[in-house]
Write an enzyme that holds these catalytic residues in place. Structure first.
Site, PDB file in Angstrom:
ATOM      1  N   CYS A   2       4.140 -40.632  12.834  1.00 14.78           N
ATOM      2  CA  CYS A   2       2.928 -41.949  13.220  1.00 14.78           C
ATOM      3  C   CYS A   2       1.891 -41.372  12.997  1.00 14.78           C
ATOM      4  CB  CYS A   2       3.221 -42.488  14.342  1.00 14.78           C
ATOM      5  SG  CYS A   2       4.990 -42.991  14.978  1.00 14.78           S
ATOM      6  N   ARG A  27       1.367 -38.903   6.399  1.00 18.53           N
ATOM      7  CA  ARG A  27       2.290 -38.306   7.333  1.00 18.53           C
ATOM      8  C   ARG A  27       3.808 -39.006   7.291  1.00 18.53           C
ATOM      9  NH1 ARG A  27      -0.560 -36.387  11.802  1.00 18.53           N
ATOM     10  NH2 ARG A  27       0.946 -37.201  13.426  1.00 18.53           N
ATOM     11  N   TRP A  85       6.371 -44.832  11.975  1.00 17.09           N
ATOM     12  CA  TRP A  85       7.572 -44.232  11.419  1.00 17.09           C
ATOM     13  C   TRP A  85       8.838 -44.670  12.327  1.00 17.09           C
ATOM     14  CZ3 TRP A  85       7.689 -39.741   7.676  1.00 17.09           C
ATOM     15  CH2 TRP A  85       8.936 -39.519   7.321  1.00 17.09           C
ATOM     16  N   ASN A 111       2.164 -42.677  19.253  1.00 17.56           N
ATOM     17  CA  ASN A 111       2.836 -41.602  18.780  1.00 17.56           C
ATOM     18  C   ASN A 111       3.622 -40.853  19.786  1.00 17.56           C
ATOM     19  OD1 ASN A 111       3.779 -39.820  16.936  1.00 17.56           O
ATOM     20  ND2 ASN A 111       1.829 -38.926  16.406  1.00 17.56           N
ATOM     21  N   GLY A 112       4.815 -40.350  19.691  1.00 16.46           N
ATOM     22  CA  GLY A 112       5.598 -39.652  20.646  1.00 16.46           C
ATOM     23  C   GLY A 112       6.944 -40.444  21.037  1.00 16.46           C
ATOM     24  N   GLU A 499      18.020 -16.519   7.158  1.00 16.29           N
ATOM     25  CA  GLU A 499      16.777 -17.233   7.011  1.00 16.29           C
ATOM     26  C   GLU A 499      15.646 -16.426   7.453  1.00 16.29           C
ATOM     27  OE1 GLU A 499      16.128 -19.685   5.654  1.00 16.29           O
ATOM     28  OE2 GLU A 499      14.070 -20.342   6.417  1.00 16.29           O
ATOM     29  N   LYS A 503      12.405 -15.770   4.770  1.00 17.24           N
ATOM     30  CA  LYS A 503      11.160 -16.068   5.224  1.00 17.24           C
ATOM     31  C   LYS A 503      10.466 -14.637   4.663  1.00 17.24           C
ATOM     32  CE  LYS A 503      10.943 -20.242   5.920  1.00 17.24           C
ATOM     33  NZ  LYS A 503      11.857 -20.399   5.018  1.00 17.24           N
ATOM     34  N   GLU A 506      10.104 -14.473   0.850  1.00 19.11           N
ATOM     35  CA  GLU A 506       9.194 -15.235   0.297  1.00 19.11           C
ATOM     36  C   GLU A 506       7.763 -15.341   0.759  1.00 19.11           C
ATOM     37  OE1 GLU A 506      10.411 -19.455   0.659  1.00 19.11           O
ATOM     38  OE2 GLU A 506      11.166 -19.225   2.601  1.00 19.11           O
ATOM     39  N   HIS A 522      30.868  -1.265   6.734  1.00 15.48           N
ATOM     40  CA  HIS A 522      31.899  -1.583   5.226  1.00 15.48           C
ATOM     41  C   HIS A 522      30.695  -1.245   4.077  1.00 15.48           C
ATOM     42  CE1 HIS A 522      35.365  -3.562   7.410  1.00 15.48           C
ATOM     43  NE2 HIS A 522      34.130  -3.852   8.227  1.00 15.48           N
ATOM     44  N   LYS A 621       7.514 -25.551  -4.283  1.00 11.63           N
ATOM     45  CA  LYS A 621       8.181 -26.201  -3.101  1.00 11.63           C
ATOM     46  C   LYS A 621       9.427 -26.843  -3.556  1.00 11.63           C
ATOM     47  CE  LYS A 621       8.201 -27.672   1.020  1.00 11.63           C
ATOM     48  NZ  LYS A 621       8.563 -27.124   2.015  1.00 11.63           N
TER      49      LYS A 621
HETATM   50  C1  AGP Z   1      12.608 -22.052   1.483  1.00 11.53           C
HETATM   51  O1  AGP Z   1      11.406 -21.659   2.449  1.00 11.53           O
HETATM   52  C2  AGP Z   1      12.178 -22.296   0.209  1.00 11.53           C
HETATM   53  N1  AGP Z   1      11.299 -23.096   0.104  1.00 11.53           N
HETATM   54  C3  AGP Z   1      13.352 -22.647  -0.510  1.00 11.53           C
HETATM   55  O2  AGP Z   1      14.436 -21.714  -0.444  1.00 11.53           O
HETATM   56  C4  AGP Z   1      14.021 -24.048  -0.238  1.00 11.53           C
HETATM   57  O3  AGP Z   1      14.723 -24.238   1.101  1.00 11.53           O
HETATM   58  C5  AGP Z   1      15.069 -24.439  -1.445  1.00 11.53           C
HETATM   59  O4  AGP Z   1      14.343 -24.381  -2.666  1.00 11.53           O
HETATM   60  C6  AGP Z   1      15.864 -25.654  -1.363  1.00 11.53           C
HETATM   61  O5  AGP Z   1      14.821 -26.674  -1.322  1.00 11.53           O
HETATM   62  P1  AGP Z   1      15.344 -28.248  -0.934  1.00 11.53           P
HETATM   63  O6  AGP Z   1      15.541 -28.177   0.722  1.00 11.53           O
HETATM   64  O7  AGP Z   1      14.113 -29.169  -1.043  1.00 11.53           O
HETATM   65  O8  AGP Z   1      16.544 -28.578  -1.527  1.00 11.53           O
END
Ligand code: AGP
Length: 626
Positions: A2, A27, A85, A111-112, A499, A503, A506, A522, A621
């Site tokens: 929101c 937002r 939202w 908002n909340g 994950e 991180k 990347e 292994h 992204k």
């Molecule tokens: C994760 O930090 C990256 N931005 C990338 O691995 C991302 O998760 C992946 O490209 C999938 O994107 P999506 O969630 O928009 O499908």
């Protein structure tokens, strides 16, 4: 999430409210509304629940800034605005904010999440209050209205209402009895409130985001949780909830949009990591009912027979979304006792998988536009599998392929590296697991109630992890000297280890491998030595002893170890070189708490190495191509 905007000034508030809401519409919203105190001293409210068209329809409805009772050019108007939202209550006009008290003397925008709104609503209804909406927020309007009707000031009445609610709130409020004043309040981790006064026009404004204040000023004051503010033309008065005045110097913010959307954060990455408690609440709203201890997914209209016919669940996604999917597979199988696996979409789409009407496919994708994920979803559709997509970006292609869309409602994520949408996806997948399990009778209402009680604590548990930044920074300085890192986890901590490694890759561009800790003997042991540091996810759970052995094994071969451990556990501290503690919590919630320090570690390491945390090299992204 929101958006809120409020104005107290020397001109008609309506055009400023509309423009203020336009600047926070990024937002995400589906309803919009404003309230002003008209020339006749009455509160006028205009609202639209028309999804994405709401704001423009609202702007058209109020014309060139005139509402009934508001003569043109009327000076000294005050007003509030809100983009909603949808959470409690569907998208329609009556559920749009602002909400007013029964006597019309008070209007609020919120908002909340008010976790105990049902019990408060019952109390208010028993006292004769008639509710006009299905929202939790309307409860706040009536609580404030009751205070004002009993002779309290608007600020006192807002504080009184804040003391009654459980959960969190960012609220702006008007009273017809105080026609020059708007009150703003923050309790809990709800979205922010930023305040400023225009040196040019003397108008005072407040909003969810710095961006909305830029047309007035770039000297802003941030309202912190547990604080309340009164704004009037050219006046800002800050207090704590006990009424003690707070003297806070404004801070100067950048003029540009990107900078403004970052608010007080240096980059989107740190802002979005910090927004994770809010993101979790977004995923819970309208689904977990904390007062009743129940959980429902209104978006999933599968019949009980259809749910009982499911004999396999295949989750699919890429990158971080795949890791969220792996977490989803572990909780779905654990709670429903249906076999569940998570598969990389780029593999699933090409291996001619056996799918069918009894296989539930769950796609996880923040953008809803990832080429490989869309292709895998199309395969599932052609195979006749019932399909759910868990995503942030509603209206994306994925929503047109899946049968059911489960929005995670984390709010737009701008950093390339996913953080808040991952934790919101994990929250949504846990809700899906509970929903499926209770529909199949695999868990009973008592077990559901216990999980909902855990979920009610999750935002504040994650918020407490965000405070450990200091220890993370020194560890980041240490790890930034390595060119190879190993991340280890077991069970539900394996996707978290993967994950954490992703991180670090990347954001800091350091080679980091995530591995099942059981794999060490292994082949992986060959990597160990002083040139390889290891990060271990070792919270107290049923695999804890195994993780202690892994830490000893890694140390014995000369590798440095940084461990994520449970608060109060000093055993790990005796074995590892570095320890980051996270709060103790039920096993089901541990992955939510261990993923956050790994996000922060990668972020801090990126800064140490001078990387841009928002725009990592070679990455986009959204990967709309293979
Ligand atoms: C994760 O930090 C990256 N931005 C990338 O691995 C991302 O998760 C992946 O490209 C999938 O994107 P999506 O969630 O928009 O499908």
């Amino acid at each position: 999430m929101c958006g809120i905007f409020a104005y107290a000034g020397t001109e008609n508030a309506v055009p400023f409210l509309i423009d203020g809401l336009r600047s926070v519409e990024y937002r995400g919203y589906d309803s919009a509304g404003i309230a002003v105190i008209g020339g006749d001293g009455k509160i006028q409210i205009a609202r639209r629940g028309d999804h994405k068209a709401s704001l423009e329809n609202l702007a058209a409805a109020v014309g060139k800034g005139h509402l009934p009772g508001v003569a043109s050019g009327m000076a000294g108007l005050v007003g509030i605005g809100h983009t909603r939202w949808a959470t409690h209550g569907e998208v329609n006009q009556k559920n749009a904010h602002p909400h007013s008290s029964s006597d019309g003397l008070v209007a609020i925008a919120h908002n909340g999440i008010i976790e105990n709104f049902l019990e408060l609503k019952d109390e208010l209804v028993d006292s004769g209050i008639e509710f006009k909406s299905d929202t939790d927020s309307e409860v706040f309007a009536h609580l404030v209205g009751r205070g004002v009707a009993n002779g309290s000031s608007l600020r006192e009445s807002v504080v009184g209402a804040a003391r009654r609610i459980k959960g969190n709130a960012a609220v702006v409020a008007l009273s017809a009895l105080e026609p020059d004043t708007v009150v703003g309040l923050r309790v809990g981790n709800a979205g922010g409130i930023v305040i400023g006064t225009s040196a040019k026009t003397d108008a005072s404004v407040m909003a969810s985001d710095t961006i909305a204040l830029l047309p007035f000023t770039n000297e802003v004051i941030y309202l912190e949780p547990g604080e309340i503010v009164e704004i009037e033309r050219g006046v800002i008065r800050l207090f704590d909830l006990e009424g003690t005045p707070i003297d806070r110097e404004p801070v100067r913010v950048n003029q540009n949009f990107e900078a403004a959307k970052k608010g007080k954060y240096p980059d989107f990455m740190s802002k979005e990591i910090a927004e994770q408690p809010d993101a979790i609440q977004g995923a819970l709203r309208g689904r977990a009912d904390f007062a009743a201890g129940t959980l429902d997914l209104p978006e999933i209209t599968l019949t009980r027979d259809q749910i009982n016919a499911i004999d396999r669940v295949v989750l699919t996604g890429m990158g971080t979304s795949l890791h969220a999917g792996m977490f989803g597979a572990s909780v779905i199988e654990s709670l429903t006792r249906i076999p569940a696996v998570a598969e990389n979409s780029s593999e699933l789409r090409y291996r001619n998988p056996v799918l069918g009407p009894n296989t539930l496919v769950v796609a996880v994708t923040q953008s809803g536009e990832t080429a490989d994920t869309l292709a895998a979803m199309e395969q599932a559709r052609q195979a006749g599998s019932p399909q759910v997509v868990v995503l942030e970006m509603e209206g994306s292609q994925a929503t047109r392929i899946a049968d059911f869309t489960l929005p995670v409602r984390a709010g737009q994520e701008i950093g390339v590296a996913s953080t808040k949408t991952m934790i919101a996806s994990m929250t949504t997948l846990l809700e899906l697991a509970v929903f499926l399990a209770q529909s199949r009778g695999a868990i009973d209402s008592e077990q559901v109630k216990k999980i909902v009680e855990m979920l009610a604590e999750l935002p504040s548990l994650v918020a407490s992890v965000l405070d450990i930044d200091g220890k993370i920074t020194s560890l980041a300085e240490r790890l930034s000297g390595f060119s190879d890192l190993l991340y280890l986890g077991r069970g539900a901590q394996l996707p978290i280890a993967l994950e954490g490694a992703l991180k670090m890759k990347e954001l800091a561009y350091i080679h980091a491998e995530g591995y099942a800790a059981g794999e060490m003997k292994h082949g992986v042991n060959a990597l160990l030595g002083p040139e390889m540091a290891t990060v271990v996810c070792a919270p107290k759970n049923d695999l804890y002893e195994k993780m202690l052995s892994n830490i000893s094994e890694v140390k014995a071969r000369g590798s440095e170890v940084a461990a994520i451990a449970t608060e109060g556990d000093d055993t790990v501290g005796r074995l590892a070189d570095h320890v980051i503690h996270v709060p103790d919590c039920p096993g089901l919630l541990q992955p939510f708490l261990t993923v956050v320090p790994l996000q922060m570690l990668a972020y801090r390491t990126a800064l140490v190495l001078g990387r841009d945390p928002d725009k990592p090299r070679n990455l986009a992204k959204t990967v709309t191509v293979e």
